[in-house]
Design a protein around this motif. Structure first.
Motif, PDB file in Angstrom:
ATOM      1  N   LYS A 118       4.989   1.838   0.603  1.00  0.00           N
ATOM      2  CA  LYS A 118       5.794   2.441  -0.464  1.00  0.00           C
ATOM      3  C   LYS A 118       6.644   3.580   0.079  1.00  0.00           C
ATOM      4  O   LYS A 118       7.803   3.755  -0.313  1.00  0.00           O
ATOM      5  CB  LYS A 118       4.899   2.946  -1.596  1.00  0.00           C
ATOM      6  N   ASN A 178       0.852  -1.184   0.000  1.00  0.00           N
ATOM      7  CA  ASN A 178       0.000   0.000   0.000  1.00  0.00           C
ATOM      8  C   ASN A 178       0.896   1.246   0.000  1.00  0.00           C
ATOM      9  O   ASN A 178       2.123   1.153  -0.068  1.00  0.00           O
ATOM     10  CB  ASN A 178      -0.960   0.004   1.198  1.00  0.00           C
ATOM     11  N   GLU A 179       0.277   2.413   0.068  1.00  0.00           N
ATOM     12  CA  GLU A 179       1.030   3.658  -0.028  1.00  0.00           C
ATOM     13  C   GLU A 179       1.996   3.840   1.149  1.00  0.00           C
ATOM     14  O   GLU A 179       3.099   4.360   0.982  1.00  0.00           O
ATOM     15  CB  GLU A 179       0.063   4.851  -0.096  1.00  0.00           C
ATOM     16  N   GLU A 180       1.564   3.427   2.322  1.00  0.00           N
ATOM     17  CA  GLU A 180       2.445   3.596   3.485  1.00  0.00           C
ATOM     18  C   GLU A 180       3.694   2.731   3.357  1.00  0.00           C
ATOM     19  O   GLU A 180       4.801   3.172   3.658  1.00  0.00           O
ATOM     20  CB  GLU A 180       1.698   3.252   4.768  1.00  0.00           C
TER      21      GLU A 180
END
Length: 494
Positions: free
Chosen positions: A271, A267-269
């Motif tokens: 990343k 997920n974005e976190e």
């Protein structure tokens, strides 16, 4: 580099993990066990977990990962640190008991993956794990951790963090074609400890400590691990410290690099965390390029060295060799402390080399003693900005550890500890490790005055390390002082 005391993991699935809050695993009723299994095997632990942005420290660094993989009332996922050790030993197929000759692992080389494409990608969730140091229930263990003031010996905790980082890497590794019952054909060695930050919480000897961590970045043959440590006080887990370990993957015989599973952020976190690892990789390359052993100091640093030189001579006599210590300064050569350390079989890793955590503990305790002696009051460890492993250390080696105060600023001091393998027959010393520590005290400290050119390089190196640790300016180079201080006969006067 030095091989760490590896502790193999990789239980078959998360349902089989041993959840614990004390030394002995709990027994669960069927329904209670099923509830935990459902929680632990939730389809998307990361995406379904509500995360909160952690407070940013005054130095602009996030102290701990905000990904919360632990759900419900689970205290840990891997048992105690001793459980972790026993699991690793079993997975590695290591014989219990010391022998000067290590069992060969050449038969495992054929199972080493030949490319990254042969390995399935992994997520940060796959490597997340946690373990307990059960200080509340194990009184014998408590005696090994307690200091003379009733606090916990931080050096012991550094040993555990180094060992735990290896455990995390083993959780990340998955070799799908490995036959059942065959040991993992890898060796993991600690290359460096990038940075360790400490909170203001002082750990006590009568409360459990939990280590948690996951893989945060992966290259082709290297992996970065973030480890954080908490202590349970008044029913709540409170943060103690956080560290970044860079590990290298080697083959079963530790003779060449080995490919490792790639890391794919879920997920974005994740990343953001992965991108941070890429940034740290670039910083390490920059540090190597600007190393004081490879390139000269910049213009500002050269002026600083000259100003220190002018302050320490009698300008009226016009004699360059007459050194005078200005008021408020201490000669660097006088701010030092040394210790001879013998290593024994109990300090070994799986490959009969000295365990990296053993070196970290002894170096930290020597640095603390020097800081105490220099400041004349009890110091507080603020940061460990860099620990590098250059060469493996054989069991039975005689280690000469030298600690130096190389830089001070207000009430802070930067200390470097060099670990040299000492040959009593020839008198030769080989630097195997370098450790950098930042301490603080309540009162202003005297300034450090270098006498020789190689001490001036220590001074500049210490300044760089200090400013990076404190987040004062952008990361810059930090040289390994091993070559600069190996012999007094090559000293050049400033």
């Amino acid at each position: 580099m030095i091989g760490t005391r590896v502790r193999f993991g990789g239980l078959q699935n998360i349902v089989q993990r041993q959840f614990c809050s004390s030394l002995h695993p709990k027994r669960f009723e069927v329904a209670q066990y099923q509830r935990i299994a459902n929680v632990a095997t939730a389809s998307s632990l990361i995406s379904d977990t509500k995360t909160t942005t952690l407070p940013v420290s005054s130095r602009g660094h996030r102290m701990f990962s905000s990904i919360n993989y632990l759900r419900g009332d689970l205290e840990c996922t891997a048992g105690t640190m001793n459980d972790v050790k026993q699991t690793i030993i079993k997975k590695l197929g290591i014989e219990v008991g010391y022998t000067p000759f290590v069992s060969t692992r050449e038969h495992l080389v054929k199972y080493v993956p030949q490319s990254v494409s042969a390995l399935p990608p992994r997520s940060m969730q796959d490597s997340f794990t946690s373990a307990i140091i059960p200080l509340t229930t194990d009184k014998i263990l408590k005696d090994k951790y307690v200091g003379f003031m009733g606090n916990v010996r931080v050096g012991r905790l550094m040993e555990d963090m180094d060992m735990f980082a290896v455990w995390v890497v083993h959780k990340h590794v998955l070799v799908p074609d490995l036959p059942e019952g065959v040991s993992l054909p890898y060796t993991f060695v600690t290359v460096l400890v990038d940075k360790i930050d400490f909170t203001d919480l002082v750990p006590t000897h009568d409360a459990d400590i939990r280590l948690s961590g996951h893989v945060s970045w992966v290259g082709r043959t290297s992996v970065e691990v973030v480890v954080w440590m908490e202590q349970k006080l008044h029913g709540k887990w409170r943060k103690l410290t956080r560290a970044l370990f860079l590990m290298a993957a080697r083959d079963a015989t530790n003779t060449k690099a080995a490919f490792i599973n790639p890391l794919v952020p879920a997920n974005e976190e994740e990343k953001v965390i992965f991108d941070g690892g890429e940034s740290r990789k670039k910083r390490r390359i920059q540090m190597q390029q600007e190393d004081l052993l490879k390139t000269e100091p910049n213009d500002f640093e050269q002026r600083m060295v000259h100003e220190l030189f002018v302050k320490s001579i009698d300008t009226k006599s016009r004699a360059f060799n007459k050194r005078i210590l200005p008021p408020g300064y201490v000669w660097m050569e006088e701010a030092t402390m040394a210790n001879i350390v013998f290593s024994h079989p109990e300090d070994r890793n799986a490959h009969n080399k000295v365990f990296g955590g053993f070196l970290m503990r002894n170096a930290l305790e020597l640095s603390w003693a020097l800081a105490y002696n220099f400041a004349k009051r009890r110091p507080k460890l603020e940061h460990i900005s860099d620990i590098s492993f250059h060469h493996p250390v054989d069991v039975s080696s005689m280690l000469n550890m030298q600690a130096h105060v190389i830089y001070t600023d207000l009430h802070y001091m930067e200390i470097v500890v060099l670990a040299d393998v000492y040959d009593a027959v020839t008198g030769q010393q080989t630097t195997t490790n370098c450790f950098y520590y930042t301490y603080s005290v309540a009162e202003r400290l005297p300034k450090i005055m270098p006498k020789t050119y190689h001490e001036a390089m220590y001074y500049l190196d210490g300044r760089r390390k200090f400013r990076y640790a404190m987040g004062i300016d952008a990361p810059t180079a930090a040289s390994s002082p091993s070559a600069a201080g190996t012999t007094d006969t090559t000293k050049s006067k400033l």
